[in-house]
Design a protein around this motif. Structure first.
Motif, short mmCIF file in Angstrom:
data_model
loop_
_atom_site.label_atom_id
_atom_site.label_comp_id
_atom_site.label_asym_id
_atom_site.label_seq_id
_atom_site.Cartn_x
_atom_site.Cartn_y
_atom_site.Cartn_z
N ALA A 45 0.78 -1.25 -0.07
CA ALA A 45 0.05 -0.01 0.08
C ALA A 45 0.86 1.33 0.18
CB ALA A 45 -0.90 -0.06 1.16
N ILE A 46 2.00 1.15 0.97
CA ILE A 46 2.79 2.48 1.00
C ILE A 46 3.71 2.58 -0.48
CG2 ILE A 46 4.85 3.26 2.06
CD1 ILE A 46 4.05 2.08 4.63
N ALA A 47 4.10 1.48 -0.97
CA ALA A 47 4.63 1.61 -2.40
C ALA A 47 3.56 2.06 -3.39
CB ALA A 47 5.15 0.15 -2.85
N THR A 48 2.30 1.67 -3.50
CA THR A 48 1.43 2.03 -4.41
C THR A 48 1.04 3.39 -4.25
OG1 THR A 48 0.42 -0.32 -4.32
CG2 THR A 48 -0.82 1.39 -5.45
N GLN A 51 3.44 5.75 -5.85
CA GLN A 51 3.47 5.70 -6.96
C GLN A 51 4.31 4.43 -7.93
OE1 GLN A 51 1.24 7.98 -9.05
NE2 GLN A 51 0.65 8.22 -6.89
N VAL A 52 4.88 3.66 -6.98
CA VAL A 52 5.43 2.35 -7.50
C VAL A 52 4.36 1.58 -8.38
CG1 VAL A 52 6.42 0.17 -6.90
CG2 VAL A 52 6.85 2.06 -5.64
N PRO A 53 4.84 1.11 -9.65
CA PRO A 53 3.76 0.50 -10.43
C PRO A 53 3.46 -0.95 -9.80
CG PRO A 53 5.77 0.60 -11.63
CD PRO A 53 5.91 1.33 -10.28
N THR A 54 2.56 -1.10 -8.74
CA THR A 54 2.19 -2.55 -8.41
C THR A 54 1.35 -2.95 -9.32
OG1 THR A 54 0.72 -1.47 -6.80
CG2 THR A 54 2.87 -2.06 -5.96
N LEU A 55 1.23 -4.21 -9.08
CA LEU A 55 0.13 -5.01 -9.85
C LEU A 55 -0.36 -6.41 -9.28
CD1 LEU A 55 -1.70 -5.31 -12.60
CD2 LEU A 55 0.33 -6.42 -13.61
N MET A 56 -1.57 -6.68 -9.33
CA MET A 56 -1.96 -8.21 -9.11
C MET A 56 -3.18 -8.68 -10.10
SD MET A 56 -1.93 -10.86 -7.21
CE MET A 56 -0.80 -10.06 -5.86
N PRO A 57 -2.60 -9.23 -11.05
CA PRO A 57 -3.47 -9.78 -12.19
C PRO A 57 -4.71 -10.23 -11.65
CG PRO A 57 -1.29 -10.22 -12.53
CD PRO A 57 -1.39 -9.91 -11.19
N ILE A 247 -4.76 -6.38 -1.51
CA ILE A 247 -5.25 -5.58 -0.59
C ILE A 247 -4.34 -4.04 -1.02
CG2 ILE A 247 -6.29 -4.49 1.51
CD1 ILE A 247 -6.09 -7.81 2.32
N GLY A 248 -3.19 -4.26 -0.73
CA GLY A 248 -2.39 -3.09 -0.88
C GLY A 248 -2.63 -2.50 -2.21
N CYS A 249 -2.71 -3.38 -3.27
CA CYS A 249 -2.98 -2.78 -4.93
C CYS A 249 -4.07 -2.10 -5.03
CB CYS A 249 -2.85 -3.77 -5.75
SG CYS A 249 -1.14 -4.58 -6.07
N ARG A 250 -4.97 -2.10 -4.21
CA ARG A 250 -6.27 -1.20 -4.36
C ARG A 250 -6.05 0.39 -4.03
NH1 ARG A 250 -11.13 -4.01 -0.70
NH2 ARG A 250 -12.10 -2.30 -1.43
#
Length: 349
Positions: A45-48, A51-57, A247-250
């Motif tokens: 969540a912090i990374a997201t 602006q870190v480009p996180t992803l969970m397909p 959850i963090g990617c939300r």
């Protein structure tokens, strides 16, 4: 073009999982409850938000839900029949608690933070984000605020609930302490049945169908005593990490400025709703003589999948929690359009 898209998605997924694993390992190092889930969630969540480009397909997320559902069923034992008598009273109380939770959050957001009636109402509804967003869109409510409020509530719940449960209740006999791992015969029989149950639940539009179907099939098989379906730790632990990452990617749907702009109001609304859930859980725990933490997870205004997973990880009764969360979600889907009309009036053309 497709190759570049795949490489980009694969890279984002790899970064996301590395961050999630680092978060889980860090929380586990400090022996925090539900460490691999909550640590992964916090770090991603912090990374997201940074602006870190996180992803969970989506395909990986769906497969993850099925695996977690199978795993959680291991927390249900043959003595479940003896506990079913606890459920009617707590199910009846569930309605009153959910109404009180929604009103508490609404009062804070509308009267305290001065959000519009529509935005405050949809921001206070406990869970079912995608369904709530669909209804809010028709009403012209402030979608970024609603999504921020809902996502922040789930984030704080996962971060806070493990501590509240661990410090307040004795275990009820869940599955996280189980050391038995299924043999080949158990897997060959149980896994196909769980996959079929997930498929049927999805087709029938059961809330959280992929996880719910697999969970109740796995729970039924384990409760019957006919076989024991327990996944090994090297499969279960990565599932916890990926659920935290999911959850963090939300938070990818909002900017840091949006997040900060609704932080105060959302936290105040969460506090009011959570305190209401605490009161309801305490009453139910006293009435039916169950652990307070178990009742709290059943009544917590969070997602079905996450609350049931926390029950499993914290050695409580996942079947009790899942049944109440499914009832809450189903009741919301069936009644929300009618209740929304009563509360907000008919939608203008």
């Amino acid at each position: 073009m497709p190759a570049n898209s795949f490489q980009s998605a694969a890279g984002r997924l790899a970064v996301t999982l590395l961050i999630a694993a680092a978060g889980g390992a860090t929380f586990n190092l400090f022996a925090l409850p539900a460490a691999w889930l909550s640590g992964a969630m916090v770090f991603v969540a912090i990374a997201t938000l940074a602006q870190v480009p996180t992803l969970m397909p989506v395909p990986l997320r769906d497969a993850l839900f099925v695996m977690i559902g199978i795993s959680m069923g291991a927390g249900v034992h043959p003595d479940i029949v003896d506990r079913v008598a606890e459920w009617p009273v707590s199910m009846a109380m569930l309605i009153a608690v959910m109404v009180a939770v929604t009103f508490a959050g609404y009062a804070v957001l509308h009267y305290g933070a001065k959000w519009s009636r529509e935005t405050a109402y949809f921001g206070a509804i406990p869970g079912a984000l995608s369904y709530v967003i669909a209804l809010a869109t028709e009403r012209g409510a402030d979608l970024p605020r609603i999504a921020s409020s809902q996502s922040l509530r789930l984030f704080v719940l996962v971060a806070v609930l493990p501590f509240a449960v661990v410090s307040s209740a004795e275990p009820a006999g869940g599955g996280s302490g189980t050391i038995y791992v299924s043999g080949l015969k158990d897997f060959l029989i149980g896994i196909p049945l769980c996959l079929a149950a997930s498929w049927l639940a999805i087709k029938a539009r059961v809330p959280g169908g992929g996880l719910t179907g697999a969970f109740f099939m796995s729970a039924g098989l384990n409760a019957s005593g006919l076989l024991v379906l327990v996944l090994p730790g090297y499969i279960v632990l990565p599932c916890f990490v990926m659920m935290g990452a999911h959850i963090g990617c939300r938070f990818a749907s909002m900017t840091l400025r949006q997040f900060l702009s609704v932080l105060g109001a959302s936290m105040a609304a969460f506090a009011a709703a959570f305190l209401t859930s605490l009161a309801g859980a305490w009453i139910v725990a006293e009435l039916v003589d169950i652990p307070f933490g178990q009742a709290l997870l059943a009544y917590a205004p969070g997602g079905l999948e996450v609350m049931t997973l926390l029950a499993f990880m914290l050695d409580l009764d996942p079947a009790f929690v899942a049944a109440h969360q499914v009832a809450r979600f189903t009741g919301m889907v069936l009644l929300l359009p009618f209740i929304t009309g009563l509360v907000l009036g008919r939608r203008s053309n």
